[in-house]
Design an enzyme around this catalytic site. Structure first.
Site, mmCIF file in Angstrom:
data_model
loop_
_atom_site.group_PDB
_atom_site.id
_atom_site.type_symbol
_atom_site.label_atom_id
_atom_site.label_comp_id
_atom_site.label_asym_id
_atom_site.label_seq_id
_atom_site.Cartn_x
_atom_site.Cartn_y
_atom_site.Cartn_z
ATOM 1 N N LYS A 30 0.614 -1.473 -0.185
ATOM 2 C CA LYS A 30 -0.036 0.321 -0.052
ATOM 3 C C LYS A 30 1.084 1.432 -0.082
ATOM 4 O O LYS A 30 1.630 1.502 0.402
ATOM 5 C CB LYS A 30 -1.473 -0.209 0.876
ATOM 6 C CG LYS A 30 -1.912 1.054 1.204
ATOM 7 C CD LYS A 30 -2.905 0.512 2.213
ATOM 8 C CE LYS A 30 -3.949 2.213 2.425
ATOM 9 N NZ LYS A 30 -5.388 1.583 3.076
ATOM 10 N N SER A 105 -9.851 1.791 3.034
ATOM 11 C CA SER A 105 -8.679 2.290 2.104
ATOM 12 C C SER A 105 -7.578 1.568 1.357
ATOM 13 O O SER A 105 -7.488 2.048 0.554
ATOM 14 C CB SER A 105 -7.772 3.358 2.840
ATOM 15 O OG SER A 105 -7.105 3.068 3.791
ATOM 16 N N SER A 129 -9.750 -0.558 6.876
ATOM 17 C CA SER A 129 -9.772 -0.636 5.753
ATOM 18 C C SER A 129 -8.277 -2.077 5.023
ATOM 19 O O SER A 129 -7.986 -1.791 3.741
ATOM 20 C CB SER A 129 -8.539 0.717 5.427
ATOM 21 O OG SER A 129 -9.146 1.807 6.112
#
Length: 432
Positions: A30, A105, A129
């Protein structure tokens, strides 16, 4: 496929070091997790050209274990979102249905795994997330106990809530990655050794050894509050998955967690308050975007922060308001009281049950644009995941099945440092 889905912001390889438990494993990271020499944008124009001089502890542990990093994945800007649509680099699409969101996210990480662009991915979980995109994309996501995995090198959103966790195609793969990244880190004073926690510890052979599907005698708590208001198709799919646990020898009991009714409100006050403080560092002075301004420092500072997107600005403003003089006691302190109530409710529940089961997300994946048009609806979709972060507990999202051709996730929550238990239960669901 990756380009069509917009799962990656940067595709660049970081080779693993020789042999190890993750040799021949590809990992997507990420883009709020630092990678030395590879830009780390947090999905924001503010850091569009930022290249960190060091790697996060989790990245070093993965490459030391032989894994090869294949790129930095798309994400909601600074982790603020449930759909991966607030990214400055455009939305990510769901491999299960490209007209729908992958969740957020960490949507780019989940989409990369679901599309076969990486074997494993790292996400960060502040209010769901990791688990939300895992559920929406039909893969496995683990949110570890707070303190199990180092946050050194993670760009902070809300320090007291967030944890880095693995996303993978199977429970065993996710658990194996967790074994590699878990453990104390001298660079992060919040980390703990699970072996030093009474009743916890890592199974011999690592967390992957717990993925044996043996749930005979396990007691599963089913909280009514986390099913109320959920999409009927989601509820039906999750109930079928829980029934599978019963078929394999687990006992289910209905429990109540009355505090979770207030969890979303408490979460957003605490998270935005911490975000308001953390994001103050992006001022155009030390690193990141700097506006070309002929005005004074205040004008330059204001123009620099125009690089933030709408959702980030909204949360900074909410957090600043909640922490301001005259409102701190009214909002922030009450949110912390609610957080303690959530923690006690879970603690009391785990006196009677081994794991707690619920839908990961109460809804099916949104169509692209739905969440942006109605931010409040997007916030409320976090109702089942945020309580876990408030209580600093471990949880896993495992595919429960499909509804109308779309993935549905089952969330299993355990007591602190009870990762082995939730992994075991999740593997039983996966093997059905």
């Amino acid at each position: 496929m990756a380009a069509d889905l917009n799962a990656f912001i940067t595709e660049e390889t970081i080779e693993g070091d020789g042999e190890g438990p993750l040799a021949d494993t590809t990992v997507a990271v990420k883009d709020n997790i630092s990678t030395a020499g590879v830009r780390t944008t947090c999905g924001s124009e503010m850091l569009a050209d930022y290249v960190p001089p060091y790697s996060a502890t989790v990245v070093e542990r993965l490459t030391d274990a032989g894994a090869t990093v294949v790129g930095k994945t798309n994400m909601d800007e600074f982790g603020m979102g449930t759909t991966t649509e607030t990214s400055a680099f455009g939305p990510t699409r769901n491999p299960a249905d490209p007209e729908r969101v992958p969740g957020g996210s960490s949507g780019g990480s989940a989409a990369a795994v679901a599309a076969g662009e990486a074997d494993v991915a790292l996400g960060s979980d502040t209010g769901g997330s990791v688990r939300c995109p895992a559920a929406f994309c039909g893969v496995v996501g683990i949110k570890p106990t707070y303190g199990l995995v180092s946050r050194y090198g993670l760009v902070a959103y809300a320090n007291s809530l967030e944890q880095i966790g693995p996303i993978a195609g199977t429970v065993e793969e996710a658990a194996e990655a967790l074994s590699v990244i878990a453990g104390p880190d001298p660079n992060d004073g919040t980390t703990r050794d699970p072996a030093a926690v009474e009743g916890a510890g890592v199974p011999q052979g690592g967390y992957a050894a717990a993925a044996d599907g043996d749930v005979d005698g396990l007691t599963v708590g089913v909280p009514t509050e986390l099913f109320e208001g959920a999409d009927e198709r989601v509820v039906e799919t999750v109930e079928d998955a829980i029934a599978c646990l019963e078929d394999r020898g687990a006992e289910t009991v209905e429990i109540s967690l009355p505090s979770v009714e207030h969890a979303v409100q408490a979460y957003y006050v605490i998270a935005t308050g911490e975000a308001s403080s953390n994001l103050a560092r992006f001022d155009g002075v030390r690193y990141g975007h700097r506006a070309d301004s002929d005005g004074n420092w205040n004008e330059s500072f204001a123009e620099t922060r125009e690089a933030f997107g709408a959702e980030v600005k909204r949360r900074i403003l909410l957090g600043t308001y909640a922490l301001s003089a005259g409102y701190h006691d009214k909002y922030y302190e009450k949110a912390q009281d609610a957080r303690e109530w959530v923690r006690r409710d879970f603690e009391d529940a785990f006196d009677d049950v081994d794991v707690i089961a619920s839908p990961t997300m109460p809804v099916l994946p949104f169509e692209l644009g739905e969440g942006l048009e109605d931010p409040l609806r997007m916030y409320l979709a976090d109702a089942n995941t945020t309580p876990v972060n408030l209580a600093n507990l471990p949880a896993i999202s495992v595919p429960a099945g499909e509804a109308d051709g779309l993935p549905v996730g089952l969330q299993l929550v355990g007591p602190k440092f009870g990762e082995a238990t939730v992994i075991r239960a999740a593997s039983a669901v996966e093997d059905r």
